[in-house]
Design a protein around this motif. Sequence first.
Motif, PDB file in Angstrom:
ATOM      1  N   ASN A  35       0.856  -1.182   0.000  1.00  0.00           N
ATOM      2  CA  ASN A  35       0.000   0.000   0.000  1.00  0.00           C
ATOM      3  C   ASN A  35       0.897   1.239   0.000  1.00  0.00           C
ATOM      4  OD1 ASN A  35      -1.449   2.320   1.389  1.00  0.00           O
ATOM      5  ND2 ASN A  35      -3.139   0.902   1.077  1.00  0.00           N
ATOM      6  N   PRO A  36       0.862   2.051  -1.057  1.00  0.00           N
ATOM      7  CA  PRO A  36       1.787   3.175  -1.158  1.00  0.00           C
ATOM      8  C   PRO A  36       1.596   4.233  -0.082  1.00  0.00           C
ATOM      9  CG  PRO A  36       0.145   3.281  -2.907  1.00  0.00           C
ATOM     10  CD  PRO A  36      -0.004   1.941  -2.256  1.00  0.00           C
ATOM     11  N   ILE A  37       0.358   4.427   0.373  1.00  0.00           N
ATOM     12  CA  ILE A  37       0.108   5.453   1.382  1.00  0.00           C
ATOM     13  C   ILE A  37       0.682   5.021   2.729  1.00  0.00           C
ATOM     14  CG2 ILE A  37      -1.697   6.706   2.626  1.00  0.00           C
ATOM     15  CD1 ILE A  37      -3.416   6.463   0.093  1.00  0.00           C
ATOM     16  N   ILE A  38       0.457   3.767   3.106  1.00  0.00           N
ATOM     17  CA  ILE A  38       1.009   3.250   4.358  1.00  0.00           C
ATOM     18  C   ILE A  38       2.527   3.240   4.302  1.00  0.00           C
ATOM     19  CG2 ILE A  38       1.192   1.210   5.831  1.00  0.00           C
ATOM     20  CD1 ILE A  38      -1.700   0.563   5.102  1.00  0.00           C
ATOM     21  N   ALA A  39       3.087   2.801   3.171  1.00  0.00           N
ATOM     22  CA  ALA A  39       4.543   2.772   3.032  1.00  0.00           C
ATOM     23  C   ALA A  39       5.132   4.173   3.173  1.00  0.00           C
ATOM     24  CB  ALA A  39       4.927   2.160   1.691  1.00  0.00           C
ATOM     25  N   GLU A  40       4.477   5.159   2.580  1.00  0.00           N
ATOM     26  CA  GLU A  40       4.967   6.531   2.664  1.00  0.00           C
ATOM     27  C   GLU A  40       4.899   7.058   4.095  1.00  0.00           C
ATOM     28  OE1 GLU A  40       6.510  10.228   1.629  1.00  0.00           O
ATOM     29  OE2 GLU A  40       6.472   8.343   0.478  1.00  0.00           O
ATOM     30  N   ALA A  41       3.849   6.692   4.836  1.00  0.00           N
ATOM     31  CA  ALA A  41       3.721   7.136   6.225  1.00  0.00           C
ATOM     32  C   ALA A  41       4.872   6.609   7.073  1.00  0.00           C
ATOM     33  CB  ALA A  41       2.381   6.672   6.798  1.00  0.00           C
ATOM     34  N   TYR A  42       5.228   5.333   6.890  1.00  0.00           N
ATOM     35  CA  TYR A  42       6.324   4.756   7.667  1.00  0.00           C
ATOM     36  C   TYR A  42       7.675   5.270   7.189  1.00  0.00           C
ATOM     37  CZ  TYR A  42       3.742   1.643  10.721  1.00  0.00           C
ATOM     38  OH  TYR A  42       2.941   1.142  11.722  1.00  0.00           O
ATOM     39  N   LYS A  43       7.778   5.585   5.917  1.00  0.00           N
ATOM     40  CA  LYS A  43       9.015   6.186   5.400  1.00  0.00           C
ATOM     41  C   LYS A  43       9.270   7.515   6.100  1.00  0.00           C
ATOM     42  CE  LYS A  43      10.929   8.191   1.157  1.00  0.00           C
ATOM     43  NZ  LYS A  43      10.696   8.422  -0.290  1.00  0.00           N
ATOM     44  N   ARG A  44       8.220   8.317   6.250  1.00  0.00           N
ATOM     45  CA  ARG A  44       8.384   9.614   6.920  1.00  0.00           C
ATOM     46  C   ARG A  44       8.733   9.424   8.389  1.00  0.00           C
ATOM     47  NH1 ARG A  44       3.643  13.520   4.301  1.00  0.00           N
ATOM     48  NH2 ARG A  44       4.131  13.040   2.114  1.00  0.00           N
ATOM     49  N   GLN A  45       8.136   8.415   9.011  1.00  0.00           N
ATOM     50  CA  GLN A  45       8.481   8.115  10.401  1.00  0.00           C
ATOM     51  C   GLN A  45       9.949   7.714  10.498  1.00  0.00           C
ATOM     52  OE1 GLN A  45       5.876   5.336  12.416  1.00  0.00           O
ATOM     53  NE2 GLN A  45       7.506   4.667  13.778  1.00  0.00           N
ATOM     54  N   PHE A  46      10.401   6.908   9.542  1.00  0.00           N
ATOM     55  CA  PHE A  46      11.803   6.484   9.529  1.00  0.00           C
ATOM     56  C   PHE A  46      12.723   7.695   9.485  1.00  0.00           C
ATOM     57  CE2 PHE A  46      15.721   5.640   7.289  1.00  0.00           C
ATOM     58  CZ  PHE A  46      16.193   4.474   7.882  1.00  0.00           C
ATOM     59  N   PHE A  47      12.438   8.652   8.595  1.00  0.00           N
ATOM     60  CA  PHE A  47      13.331   9.797   8.441  1.00  0.00           C
ATOM     61  C   PHE A  47      13.288  10.729   9.645  1.00  0.00           C
ATOM     62  CE2 PHE A  47      13.819   8.648   3.976  1.00  0.00           C
ATOM     63  CZ  PHE A  47      15.169   8.921   3.814  1.00  0.00           C
ATOM     64  N   ALA A  48      12.189  10.727  10.388  1.00  0.00           N
ATOM     65  CA  ALA A  48      12.146  11.516  11.614  1.00  0.00           C
ATOM     66  C   ALA A  48      13.199  11.009  12.599  1.00  0.00           C
ATOM     67  CB  ALA A  48      10.757  11.438  12.237  1.00  0.00           C
ATOM     68  N   TYR A  49      13.395   9.684  12.661  1.00  0.00           N
ATOM     69  CA  TYR A  49      14.446   9.107  13.499  1.00  0.00           C
ATOM     70  C   TYR A  49      15.811   9.274  12.858  1.00  0.00           C
ATOM     71  CZ  TYR A  49      11.211   6.824  16.754  1.00  0.00           C
ATOM     72  OH  TYR A  49      10.269   6.581  17.709  1.00  0.00           O
ATOM     73  N   TRP A  50      15.872   9.053  11.552  1.00  0.00           N
ATOM     74  CA  TRP A  50      17.153   9.075  10.845  1.00  0.00           C
ATOM     75  C   TRP A  50      17.854  10.431  10.983  1.00  0.00           C
ATOM     76  CZ3 TRP A  50      20.018   5.353   8.544  1.00  0.00           C
ATOM     77  CH2 TRP A  50      21.046   5.746   7.664  1.00  0.00           C
ATOM     78  N   GLU A  51      17.076  11.496  10.833  1.00  0.00           N
ATOM     79  CA  GLU A  51      17.660  12.832  10.876  1.00  0.00           C
ATOM     80  C   GLU A  51      18.173  13.197  12.267  1.00  0.00           C
ATOM     81  OE1 GLU A  51      14.605  15.311   9.340  1.00  0.00           O
ATOM     82  OE2 GLU A  51      14.815  14.568   7.279  1.00  0.00           O
ATOM     83  N   LYS A  52      17.625  12.554  13.305  1.00  0.00           N
ATOM     84  CA  LYS A  52      18.050  12.853  14.674  1.00  0.00           C
ATOM     85  C   LYS A  52      19.115  11.895  15.177  1.00  0.00           C
ATOM     86  CE  LYS A  52      13.560  14.806  15.998  1.00  0.00           C
ATOM     87  NZ  LYS A  52      12.389  14.671  16.908  1.00  0.00           N
ATOM     88  N   ALA A  53      19.367  10.823  14.443  1.00  0.00           N
ATOM     89  CA  ALA A  53      20.345   9.828  14.891  1.00  0.00           C
ATOM     90  C   ALA A  53      21.711  10.490  15.023  1.00  0.00           C
ATOM     91  CB  ALA A  53      20.406   8.660  13.920  1.00  0.00           C
ATOM     92  N   ALA A  54      22.357  10.271  16.158  1.00  0.00           N
ATOM     93  CA  ALA A  54      23.602  10.985  16.469  1.00  0.00           C
ATOM     94  C   ALA A  54      24.824  10.366  15.834  1.00  0.00           C
ATOM     95  CB  ALA A  54      23.796  11.048  17.986  1.00  0.00           C
ATOM     96  N   ILE A  55      24.770   9.067  15.547  1.00  0.00           N
ATOM     97  CA  ILE A  55      25.972   8.376  15.093  1.00  0.00           C
ATOM     98  C   ILE A  55      25.712   7.762  13.731  1.00  0.00           C
ATOM     99  CG2 ILE A  55      27.608   6.518  15.578  1.00  0.00           C
ATOM    100  CD1 ILE A  55      27.001   6.901  18.520  1.00  0.00           C
ATOM    101  N   ASN A  56      26.544   8.111  12.784  1.00  0.00           N
ATOM    102  CA  ASN A  56      26.500   7.494  11.471  1.00  0.00           C
ATOM    103  C   ASN A  56      27.638   6.486  11.389  1.00  0.00           C
ATOM    104  OD1 ASN A  56      26.691   6.808   8.727  1.00  0.00           O
ATOM    105  ND2 ASN A  56      25.900   8.785   8.081  1.00  0.00           N
ATOM    106  N   LEU A  57      27.331   5.210  11.284  1.00  0.00           N
ATOM    107  CA  LEU A  57      28.369   4.178  11.352  1.00  0.00           C
ATOM    108  C   LEU A  57      29.259   4.167  10.120  1.00  0.00           C
ATOM    109  CD1 LEU A  57      26.309   1.273  12.916  1.00  0.00           C
ATOM    110  CD2 LEU A  57      27.616   3.050  14.040  1.00  0.00           C
ATOM    111  N   ASP A  58      28.874   4.883   9.079  1.00  0.00           N
ATOM    112  CA  ASP A  58      29.709   4.914   7.875  1.00  0.00           C
ATOM    113  C   ASP A  58      30.738   6.041   7.935  1.00  0.00           C
ATOM    114  OD1 ASP A  58      28.429   2.809   6.730  1.00  0.00           O
ATOM    115  OD2 ASP A  58      26.941   4.040   5.707  1.00  0.00           O
ATOM    116  N   GLU A  59      30.622   6.894   8.943  1.00  0.00           N
ATOM    117  CA  GLU A  59      31.542   8.037   9.022  1.00  0.00           C
ATOM    118  C   GLU A  59      32.769   7.682   9.832  1.00  0.00           C
ATOM    119  OE1 GLU A  59      29.163  11.166  10.584  1.00  0.00           O
ATOM    120  OE2 GLU A  59      28.175  11.567   8.678  1.00  0.00           O
TER     121      GLU A  59
END
Length: 213
Positions: A189-213
């Motif tokens: 379901n594209p609408i549900i997938a998009e809702a969780y994608k936005r939730q993911f980025f809310a956490y991603w943008e605040k994550a303090a440690i990037n393991l690739d850096e």
Amino acid sequence: MNITTGQIRGARGILNWSQSDLSEKTGISTTSIGAIENGNTQPRENTLRIIRECFELNGVEFIDNGVRLKSNQVRTYRGQQGFHDFFDYVIKILQKHGGEVYISNVDEDAFARWGEEHTRPHMRRMTDAKNVHYKILLKEGDTRYHDSEFCEYKWIPKSQFIPVPFYVFANHLAIILLDPEPDIIVMKNPIIAEAYKRQFFAYWEKAAINLDE
């Protein structure tokens, strides 16, 4: 079955897509899409097939001379074999459509209990898939991540970590329970997938440690 210019416009309207959005997702130029919709050109069958498959992947159903959103498509995978079958399904979808994959609340130890011998080959197979990139939020302190050119990792603070992973790929959302045994619910379901994608980025943008850096 070929689709009509009216159905193309209607499908864009349902998804709130511009001609540029459709162009980006199909690789067909905006000029060509405009000409097709205005009836100024006769598109090839292959061009219409690409447009149709793109809309169908994003939840649109073509009926007679109209369009509508498909009803939610839900499938479940249970037990160890279901755990393996789920990853096979993910591979099938991504090898066909590519795109970004977003995975949150990952505890690699929990995943390893139910088939590290399967998840590692899954990741290796992803190296053969084109245009696929993973963003993964791990439990803080988890260092069992895969060193891969198509994966990017960050840590979720332990205080915010909940051991219920969700997995967004193409227009799918998977909720994964691993205790006491795997129980995976997949919704197309594209609408549900998009809702969780936005939730993911809310956490991603605040994550303090990037393991690739």
